[in-house]
Design an enzyme around this catalytic site. Structure first.
Site, PDB file in Angstrom:
ATOM      1  N   CYS A   1      -0.999   0.312  10.157  1.00 26.53           N
ATOM      2  CA  CYS A   1      -0.635  -0.623   9.550  1.00 26.53           C
ATOM      3  C   CYS A   1       0.037  -1.076   8.869  1.00 26.53           C
ATOM      4  CB  CYS A   1      -2.268  -0.408   7.762  1.00 26.53           C
ATOM      5  SG  CYS A   1      -2.512  -1.687   6.485  1.00 26.53           S
TER       6      CYS A   1
ATOM      7  N   ARG B   1     -20.116  -3.569  15.743  1.00 27.46           N
ATOM      8  CA  ARG B   1     -19.806  -4.317  15.429  1.00 27.46           C
ATOM      9  C   ARG B   1     -17.874  -4.512  15.890  1.00 27.46           C
ATOM     10  NH1 ARG B   1     -21.774  -7.068  11.797  1.00 27.46           N
ATOM     11  NH2 ARG B   1     -22.821  -5.326  10.844  1.00 27.46           N
TER      12      ARG B   1
ATOM     13  N   CYS C   1      -1.163   5.584   6.891  1.00 29.03           N
ATOM     14  CA  CYS C   1      -1.498   4.794   7.329  1.00 29.03           C
ATOM     15  C   CYS C   1      -0.222   4.391   8.662  1.00 29.03           C
ATOM     16  CB  CYS C   1      -3.401   3.886   7.335  1.00 29.03           C
ATOM     17  SG  CYS C   1      -4.026   5.151   6.045  1.00 29.03           S
TER      18      CYS C   1
ATOM     19  N   CYS D   1       1.068  -0.953  -0.049  1.00 19.43           N
ATOM     20  CA  CYS D   1       0.549   0.410  -0.072  1.00 19.43           C
ATOM     21  C   CYS D   1       1.025   1.481   0.184  1.00 19.43           C
ATOM     22  CB  CYS D   1      -1.235   0.053   0.932  1.00 19.43           C
ATOM     23  SG  CYS D   1      -2.680   1.515   1.000  1.00 19.43           S
TER      24      CYS D   1
ATOM     25  N   CYS E   1     -20.808   1.590   6.193  1.00 15.75           N
ATOM     26  CA  CYS E   1     -20.469   0.487   7.202  1.00 15.75           C
ATOM     27  C   CYS E   1     -18.964   2.324   7.412  1.00 15.75           C
ATOM     28  CB  CYS E   1     -20.293  -0.511   7.098  1.00 15.75           C
ATOM     29  SG  CYS E   1     -19.399  -1.582   8.821  1.00 15.75           S
TER      30      CYS E   1
ATOM     31  N   CYS F   1     -17.809  -9.533   3.525  1.00 17.01           N
ATOM     32  CA  CYS F   1     -16.785  -9.040   3.680  1.00 17.01           C
ATOM     33  C   CYS F   1     -15.770  -9.055   2.222  1.00 17.01           C
ATOM     34  CB  CYS F   1     -16.920  -7.734   3.979  1.00 17.01           C
ATOM     35  SG  CYS F   1     -15.769  -6.337   4.159  1.00 17.01           S
TER      36      CYS F   1
ATOM     37  N   CYS G   1     -21.087  -7.359   1.113  1.00 20.93           N
ATOM     38  CA  CYS G   1     -20.415  -5.488   1.537  1.00 20.93           C
ATOM     39  C   CYS G   1     -18.703  -5.637   0.896  1.00 20.93           C
ATOM     40  CB  CYS G   1     -19.830  -5.620   3.039  1.00 20.93           C
ATOM     41  SG  CYS G   1     -21.526  -5.795   4.056  1.00 20.93           S
TER      42      CYS G   1
END
Length: 387
Positions: free
Chosen positions: A61, A260, A58, A54, A190, A98, A130
């Site tokens: 991560c 959740r 962030c 990526c 979400c 998902c 999802c």
């Protein structure tokens, strides 16, 4: 539904530390959860459909190219492999599934694989569908809807005031634009975040009320599981009672959202996972997470059943989500793939039938790429005025 508590009350509740007071708060949140949802649950499972490499920064991560941690890697899954994971999730008792990919956008080729995977899951399972694939336009959101996706996940991650400490390459307002594009396409939203990134208690309250303003269908709460080599890799785990307290506060701020608990719950909560369920959860992310392991599905189901909650499929969480009812399918019934395999075996040797399912398992199949060089993280302070 408006919040059941004011910002000032949320701030005050955020300061309590006595387990007796937290238990009283949990009872209050439990009443709100039961009043709005009864005994219904909404259990999720995910597949890490593309991992690693990526370009974003962030701080939580390990997939980020700015993290010194070894990067978990695998290419975009083929649609048929996505379907196999969905079938396994359904067999484990999940209500929805998902498809998750790294990064803030997909190539046209990878996006088409997500669409094809969604169509297969819609055709061959009774799972709700999802996707979590980063930033997107209204046009891409509409394409997801046409392929059978019903809800799109895109977190804000933290309070807006703290966001520059979390990421500088992914803008906060860009996240809001994606959420609005999803809503404009007619999809459910979400939207949640991660606790324990270094934010203050005041900023947790800020995030809760910002989420209330967004008014998502579903709110996933993650707890930082510090990954060595990431910006937040040296943080201590949260105290379990602190976690329970904040779940209850978020429930009272967002009484109508499906809550959740996802990543980091095993490490941060330990034996208080069941208490966290009572603090207002509708469900958990069952099984494994993106790059770490979780509870077994059996353990997750038992946590809810011991509180009198119903983990079976119900009309509002996946009994018959497909737009049509194809002949040969009973409403809400999972296809019997074992009998199908047996029927294809030689008549004289029905017990010799074989069923091959190739599932992605982070415990054994995830490979790691060691980074030769790690670029310096962008300066968060320089970006604060450009949120």
């Amino acid at each position: 539904m408006p919040p059941l508590i004011t910002r000032e009350e949320a701030r005050r509740l955020g300061e309590i530390e006595d387990p007796v007071e937290i238990e009283a708060l949990v009872e209050r949140a439990w009443r709100a959860r039961v009043e709005n949802f009864g005994d219904a649950t909404d259990m999720c499972s995910l597949v890490n459909a593309k991992s690693g490499g990526c370009a974003e920064d962030c701080g939580f991560c390990a997939q980020s190219r700015y993290a010194e941690a070894d990067t978990p890697m695998h290419a975009m899954m083929d649609p048929e492999q996505i379907l196999q994971h969905a079938r396994a999730a359904e067999a484990a008792g999940a209500h929805r599934f998902c498809m998750v990919t790294q990064g803030q956008g997909l190539s046209k080729r990878d996006f088409e694989k997500v669409l094809a995977g969604a169509r297969l899951v819609a055709e061959h399972t009774n799972l709700k569908r999802c996707a979590s694939i980063g930033h997107m336009s209204v046009q891409r959101a509409q394409a997801l809807k046409e392929a059978g996706i019903q809800r799109v996940h895109h977190n804000v991650e933290t309070a807006e005031s703290y966001y520059p400490e979390v990421s500088t390459t992914v803008r906060y307002e860009g996240r809001l634009r994606t959420i609005e594009a999803v809503r404009e396409a007619g999809l459910e939203t979400c939207v949640g975040g991660i606790l324990n990134l270094g934010e203050t208690r005041e900023q947790r309250v800020e995030m809760a009320f910002q989420l209330a303003g967004i008014n998502p269908t579903s709110v996933p709460i993650n707890l930082l599981n510090p990954r060595p080599g990431t910006k937040f890799g040296d943080r201590e785990l949260l105290d379990p009672w602190e976690v329970v307290k904040w779940i209850a506060i978020f429930r009272l701020v967002l009484p109508a959202a499906l809550f959740r608990l996802c990543g980091g719950r095993v490490e941060n909560l330990g034996d208080l996972q069941a208490m966290a369920v009572k603090a207002g959860l509708n469900g958990v992310m069952m099984g494994n997470f993106l790059t770490t392991l979780g509870n077994t599905p059996e353990e997750d189901r038992s946590m809810f059943e011991e509180l009198g909650l119903n983990v079976a499929r119900q009309p509002d969480n996946g009994a018959n989500p497909r737009p049509d009812n194809r002949s040969g399918w009973l409403e809400g019934e999972t296809p019997d793939v074992i009998s199908e395999a047996r029927s294809r075996a030689a008549p004289e040797e029905p017990d010799e039938a074989t069923l091959e399912v190739h599932l992605w398992d982070p415990a054994s199949q995830l490979r790691f790429q060691r980074k030769r060089t790690v670029p310096r993280r962008p300066d968060g302070a320089a970006n604060r005025g450009r949120r």
